[in-house]
Design an enzyme around this catalytic site. Structure first.
Site, mmCIF file in Angstrom:
data_model
loop_
_atom_site.group_PDB
_atom_site.id
_atom_site.type_symbol
_atom_site.label_atom_id
_atom_site.label_comp_id
_atom_site.label_asym_id
_atom_site.label_seq_id
_atom_site.Cartn_x
_atom_site.Cartn_y
_atom_site.Cartn_z
ATOM 1 N N VAL A 27 -11.913 -13.626 -18.249
ATOM 2 C CA VAL A 27 -11.205 -12.452 -17.737
ATOM 3 C C VAL A 27 -9.742 -12.836 -17.616
ATOM 4 C CG1 VAL A 27 -10.984 -10.777 -15.851
ATOM 5 C CG2 VAL A 27 -13.238 -11.702 -16.429
ATOM 6 N N GLY A 80 -17.603 -15.386 -21.311
ATOM 7 C CA GLY A 80 -16.263 -15.383 -21.893
ATOM 8 C C GLY A 80 -15.237 -15.563 -20.794
ATOM 9 N N ASP A 127 -26.623 -8.251 -9.299
ATOM 10 C CA ASP A 127 -25.842 -9.490 -9.263
ATOM 11 C C ASP A 127 -24.720 -9.380 -8.233
ATOM 12 O OD1 ASP A 127 -25.233 -12.119 -9.886
ATOM 13 O OD2 ASP A 127 -23.969 -11.595 -11.600
ATOM 14 N N ILE A 156 -7.738 -15.157 -15.272
ATOM 15 C CA ILE A 156 -8.270 -14.879 -13.935
ATOM 16 C C ILE A 156 -9.552 -15.662 -13.694
ATOM 17 C CG2 ILE A 156 -9.189 -13.111 -12.388
ATOM 18 C CD1 ILE A 156 -7.483 -11.066 -13.897
#
Length: 192
Positions: free
Chosen positions: A18, A16, A127, A10
């Protein structure tokens, strides 16, 4: 992680990746955020922030953490799967989710309800941006990515917080100028 079958990637970030996956036993589609555990304190703090925040919130406009899984090098957050995000909708990359004034107001209301809930718990997201506002095919808004979230202590006026938060385009003016004493209004600026 053997109980999951990988479907597709995704997203990718500094933390990292998703991925979209299926729980083999039930067939449920989930999103798995795999965070590389680096030896530095900052990356570990972000993992702890995200997990502890998501474990302690429950609201229809906040992404749901289903479970966690750890290895020696990664932390995996298994969350509900949401098909799109506000950035894709704005850029008209998700054809079923045409953005009209009606839907814009509907999304905005849901974002505000989610933020009201977080601020009621004295949590600052820090964020908020279109990529972190997830939108389902049913037009349900879910606020995601709590790696920069923190508790706000309204009674402690001398408490300081990091000013190196929020994506620059959505960063409140006080953060741009290096303020370390601020409050949840930085989230309201980002929404605006």
């Amino acid at each position: 992680m053997r109980k999951y079958s990988f479907i597709s990637k995704i997203g990718q970030g500094a933390y990292g990746a998703v991925v979209k996956a299926k729980i083999n036993e039930t067939g449920q589609i989930v999103a798995i955020k795999r965070i590389l555990l680096k030896p530095d304190e900052k990356s570990q703090l972000e993992v702890i922030r995200e997990i502890s925040t998501l474990k302690n919130v429950e609201h229809e406009n906040i992404i749901t953490l289903l479970s966690t899984n750890f290895s020696s090098s990664t932390a995996s957050l298994i969350m509900e799967y949401v098909e799109s995000n506000l950035k894709l909708v704005i850029n008209d990359e998700m054809r079923p989710l045409k953005l009209s004034n009606h839907y814009a107001k509907f999304y905005f209301r849901q974002i505000l309800l989610g933020i009201k809930y977080l601020h009621g718990l004295n949590i600052m997201h820090r964020d908020l941006k279109p990529e972190n506002i997830l939108i389902s095919l049913k037009n349900e808004v879910k606020i995601g990515d709590f790696g920069l979230a923190c508790l706000y202590f309204p009674a402690d006026k001398d408490r300081t917080y990091s000013h190196q938060v929020a994506t620059r385009w959505y960063r409140a003016p006080e953060l741009l100028f290096g303020a370390v004493r601020y409050d949840p209004r930085v989230d309201i600026w980002a929404i605006g």
